[in-house]
Design an enzyme around this catalytic site. Structure first.
Site, PDB file in Angstrom:
ATOM      1  N   LYS A 206      44.843  45.702  60.947  1.00 16.01           N
ATOM      2  CA  LYS A 206      44.234  46.047  59.653  1.00 16.01           C
ATOM      3  C   LYS A 206      44.997  45.383  58.496  1.00 16.01           C
ATOM      4  O   LYS A 206      44.403  44.784  57.602  1.00 16.01           O
ATOM      5  CB  LYS A 206      44.217  47.576  59.489  1.00 16.01           C
ATOM      6  CG  LYS A 206      43.713  48.069  58.162  1.00 16.01           C
ATOM      7  CD  LYS A 206      42.262  47.709  57.908  1.00 16.01           C
ATOM      8  CE  LYS A 206      41.918  47.886  56.443  1.00 16.01           C
ATOM      9  NZ  LYS A 206      40.587  47.473  56.114  1.00 16.01           N
ATOM     10  N   CYS A 262      42.476  48.428  48.382  1.00 17.55           N
ATOM     11  CA  CYS A 262      42.991  47.969  49.680  1.00 17.55           C
ATOM     12  C   CYS A 262      43.835  46.696  49.644  1.00 17.55           C
ATOM     13  O   CYS A 262      44.973  46.712  50.112  1.00 17.55           O
ATOM     14  CB  CYS A 262      41.825  47.792  50.650  1.00 17.55           C
ATOM     15  SG  CYS A 262      41.149  49.386  51.144  1.00 17.55           S
ATOM     16  N   ARG A 330      40.357  50.782  40.584  1.00 21.43           N
ATOM     17  CA  ARG A 330      41.764  50.659  40.957  1.00 21.43           C
ATOM     18  C   ARG A 330      42.157  49.187  41.028  1.00 21.43           C
ATOM     19  O   ARG A 330      41.502  48.407  41.697  1.00 21.43           O
ATOM     20  CB  ARG A 330      42.033  51.357  42.304  1.00 21.43           C
ATOM     21  CG  ARG A 330      42.066  52.867  42.172  1.00 21.43           C
ATOM     22  CD  ARG A 330      42.212  53.542  43.508  1.00 21.43           C
ATOM     23  NE  ARG A 330      40.962  53.542  44.249  1.00 21.43           N
ATOM     24  CZ  ARG A 330      40.799  54.129  45.438  1.00 21.43           C
ATOM     25  NH1 ARG A 330      41.817  54.746  46.009  1.00 21.43           N
ATOM     26  NH2 ARG A 330      39.638  54.105  46.050  1.00 21.43           N
TER      27      ARG A 330
HETATM   28  P1  NAD Z   1      40.296  58.240  49.330  1.00 25.96           P
HETATM   29  O1  NAD Z   1      41.453  58.497  48.459  1.00 25.96           O
HETATM   30  O2  NAD Z   1      38.988  57.858  48.748  1.00 25.96           O
HETATM   31  O3  NAD Z   1      40.035  59.498  50.283  1.00 25.96           O
HETATM   32  C1  NAD Z   1      41.025  60.225  50.943  1.00 25.96           C
HETATM   33  C2  NAD Z   1      40.589  61.685  50.937  1.00 25.96           C
HETATM   34  O4  NAD Z   1      41.458  62.463  51.748  1.00 25.96           O
HETATM   35  C3  NAD Z   1      40.625  62.306  49.543  1.00 25.96           C
HETATM   36  O5  NAD Z   1      39.361  62.852  49.254  1.00 25.96           O
HETATM   37  C4  NAD Z   1      41.690  63.389  49.658  1.00 25.96           C
HETATM   38  O6  NAD Z   1      41.446  64.506  48.828  1.00 25.96           O
HETATM   39  C5  NAD Z   1      41.600  63.736  51.130  1.00 25.96           C
HETATM   40  N1  NAD Z   1      42.793  64.405  51.670  1.00 25.96           N
HETATM   41  C6  NAD Z   1      44.102  64.148  51.419  1.00 25.96           C
HETATM   42  N2  NAD Z   1      44.886  64.998  52.118  1.00 25.96           N
HETATM   43  C7  NAD Z   1      44.046  65.803  52.832  1.00 25.96           C
HETATM   44  C8  NAD Z   1      44.248  66.881  53.746  1.00 25.96           C
HETATM   45  N3  NAD Z   1      45.482  67.288  54.050  1.00 25.96           N
HETATM   46  N4  NAD Z   1      43.175  67.477  54.282  1.00 25.96           N
HETATM   47  C9  NAD Z   1      41.914  67.065  53.960  1.00 25.96           C
HETATM   48  N5  NAD Z   1      41.664  66.055  53.089  1.00 25.96           N
HETATM   49  C10 NAD Z   1      42.720  65.432  52.543  1.00 25.96           C
HETATM   50  O7  NAD Z   1      40.782  57.123  50.357  1.00 25.96           O
HETATM   51  P2  NAD Z   1      39.857  56.093  51.155  1.00 25.96           P
HETATM   52  O8  NAD Z   1      39.511  54.958  50.282  1.00 25.96           O
HETATM   53  O9  NAD Z   1      38.799  56.832  51.880  1.00 25.96           O
HETATM   54  O10 NAD Z   1      40.936  55.536  52.199  1.00 25.96           O
HETATM   55  C11 NAD Z   1      41.367  56.320  53.294  1.00 25.96           C
HETATM   56  C12 NAD Z   1      42.171  55.416  54.205  1.00 25.96           C
HETATM   57  O11 NAD Z   1      41.323  54.374  54.715  1.00 25.96           O
HETATM   58  C13 NAD Z   1      43.321  54.689  53.507  1.00 25.96           C
HETATM   59  O12 NAD Z   1      44.385  54.561  54.402  1.00 25.96           O
HETATM   60  C14 NAD Z   1      42.736  53.321  53.179  1.00 25.96           C
HETATM   61  O13 NAD Z   1      43.722  52.318  53.105  1.00 25.96           O
HETATM   62  C15 NAD Z   1      41.837  53.093  54.369  1.00 25.96           C
HETATM   63  N6  NAD Z   1      40.713  52.198  54.107  1.00 25.96           N
HETATM   64  C16 NAD Z   1      40.035  52.243  52.940  1.00 25.96           C
HETATM   65  C17 NAD Z   1      38.947  51.398  52.708  1.00 25.96           C
HETATM   66  C18 NAD Z   1      38.191  51.409  51.404  1.00 25.96           C
HETATM   67  O14 NAD Z   1      37.433  50.475  51.171  1.00 25.96           O
HETATM   68  N7  NAD Z   1      38.348  52.386  50.557  1.00 25.96           N
HETATM   69  C19 NAD Z   1      38.540  50.509  53.721  1.00 25.96           C
HETATM   70  C20 NAD Z   1      39.229  50.522  54.932  1.00 25.96           C
HETATM   71  C21 NAD Z   1      40.310  51.366  55.115  1.00 25.96           C
END
Ligand code: NAD
Length: 440
Positions: A206, A262, A330
């Site tokens: 990743k 990201c 962001r």
């Molecule tokens: P985000 O911040 O949009 O969502 C994360 C969610 O997790 C938030 O809503 C937060 O409140 C929740 N959360 C945190 N702690 C928690 C807990 N203990 N219990 C339940 N919920 C909890 O993040 P995202 O963009 O969805 O990214 C998530 C992961 O995926 C990251 O590691 C990111 O690098 C990866 N990722 C993101 C993308 C993208 O395009 N956004 C693409 C691929 C991978």
């Protein structure tokens, strides 16, 4: 599905569409309440409809009670955020907090899956935390049957749902090959090549993928800056070099620098991962440096035209999001560009089809008297000294140029996305400066 952000919500709904029963757990009460009302806390095409459909079908349920959500789960997917900490490392506090909760609440064996982007070794640490908790509670027989899989996510904001349902690959990291059938079952119905790797290779894939793509952007931006200086047209050059299959045409664009949640964070995190193993990733350090420089290019064009003092100048800005199809700001280059112009005394009239609510919620942007927001892209042009195009929204690609000319005080455009044809803009009577091409 623990964590209902971009990734957890999209993939949770996707797995529900593929036939799994998904219980979504979200720590933010505000987000959970919004979702219960059928509202998506961010802008992403197709998700509101999918949420409605899956909630009606009862394949997608929402819960704020982890114990309840875990009961009977065959698979637990962790999709919480891993933002950069102050040193650029991935902040794993949310991932480990979930692991601690699972170690206290889980009573049966199942497969843990980490979808969050996490540094090498994290999957094993999470499994260890959960198993240690189980053993401490006298559940050794559950602990020995626990498994973990790394399932990195490659969806793109702006096309998240389509990417989830039509992935170009499925990458899974396993420590125990006997866990593969359950991961396959989860993805039944998706057609994509599978890459079954070790946990470590999947975790690194990743970061490697995002570091490569970010570097590709920086290479293109460097080439575009050279093109503009020597009188070459980057738009033509990129197509010509992209015809070489070793280079490839997709993702060959120049622009005002990459942003979003990201690329910047994952390149920084990969540099730190390498450093922790005694290696300096010079190339990726340069990718970030080139990108920071690139974020200034559009503002520098304005300064070159008007000088360093921009008092009494007003500029319209089309696009605030870091890319089209999302309201995510962001690390958007709009932040750097607008800040630089305002610091020199300019005022900004901004329009973005989706990101204005987001902009208004940001400290610096929301309360800054130098920025005003417009609901109509043409109104944002009225009385301004020039237009800056920062995001490549489709609606900016074929606008009414005579209306633009009528509204702008001066027919001047600084285009960060190469959306218009240089010759045509000259014919229409615009002074048109764009990244990667010379305007004479
Ligand atoms: P985000 O911040 O949009 O969502 C994360 C969610 O997790 C938030 O809503 C937060 O409140 C929740 N959360 C945190 N702690 C928690 C807990 N203990 N219990 C339940 N919920 C909890 O993040 P995202 O963009 O969805 O990214 C998530 C992961 O995926 C990251 O590691 C990111 O690098 C990866 N990722 C993101 C993308 C993208 O395009 N956004 C693409 C691929 C991978």
């Amino acid at each position: 599905m623990i964590g209902l952000g971009y990734v957890g919500l999209t993939t949770g709904l996707g797995f529900a569409k593929l036939g799994a029963t998904v219980v979504g757990v979200e720590v933010s009460k505000q987000k959970l309440d919004q979702l219960k009302q059928g509202e998506i806390p961010f802008f992403e095409n197709g998700l509101p409809e999918m949420l409605k459909e899956m909630m009606n079908s009862r394949y997608f349920l929402l819960s704020d009670n982890l114990t309840e959500a875990l009961s009977g789960a065959e698979v637990i997917i962790i999709a919480v955020g891993t933002p950069p900490d102050s040193n650029g490392r991935a902040d794993l506090s949310s991932v480990f907090a979930v692991a601690q909760n699972l170690s206290k609440e889980l009573n049966h064996s199942c497969l843990l899956i980490i979808k969050s982007t996490v540094p090498v070794g994290t999957n094993r640490k999470v499994l260890q935390i959960v198993c240690d908790g189980l053993v401490a509670r006298g559940k050794e027989e559950v602990a020995v049957k626990m498994g973990i899989a790394s399932l990195p996510e490659f969806l793109r904001e702006g096309s998240a749902l389509a990417d989830m349902m039509n992935p170009d690959r499925i990458v899974v990291g396993l420590s125990d090959a006997s866990q593969l059938p359950i991961v396959e079952e989860l993805h039944k119905g998706l057609k994509a090549p599978w890459h079954v790797l070790s946990l470590e290779s999947a975790e690194l894939t990743k970061y490697a993928s995002n570091a490569f793509l970010a570097t590709k952007i920086s290479i293109n931006n460097e080439l575009a800056n050279i093109c503009a200086r020597v009188g070459a047209d980057f738009d033509l050059v990129r197509r010509a070099i992209g015809a070489d299959p070793r280079i490839g045409e997709p993702f060959m664009y120049a622009g005002p620098g990459f942003g979003g949640s990201c690329f910047p964070k994952d390149v920084k995190a990969l540099i730190k991962i390498a450093k922790d193993y005694g290696y300096t990733a010079e190339m990726f350090l340069q990718t970030l440096k080139t990108n920071e420089k690139q974020k200034n290019v559009l503002a520098d064009m304005v300064i070159e035209k008007f000088g360093d003092n921009l008092k009494n100048k007003i500029f319209s800005v089309w696009g605030l999001a870091f890319k089209a199809g999302t309201d995510d700001m962001r690390e958007s280059s709009a932040l750097t560009i607008i800040n630089k112009l305002i610091e020199r005394g300019a005022k900004i009239q901004a329009y973005d089809p989706e990101a204005m609510k987001m902009a208004k919620s940001l400290d610096y942007f929301g309360n800054n008297p130098a920025i005003s927001y417009f609901e109509d892209k043409y109104e944002a042009l009225s009385g301004t000294d020039g237009l800056l195009i920062i995001t490549e929204w489709k609606e900016f690609c074929a606008p009414d140029f005579s209306e633009m000319k009528k509204r702008l005080k001066t027919p001047l455009i600084f285009d960060g996305r190469l959306v218009y044809d240089v010759k045509k803009m000259k014919e229409f009577g615009f002074e048109y400066h764009s990244i990667g091409r010379k305007f004479e």
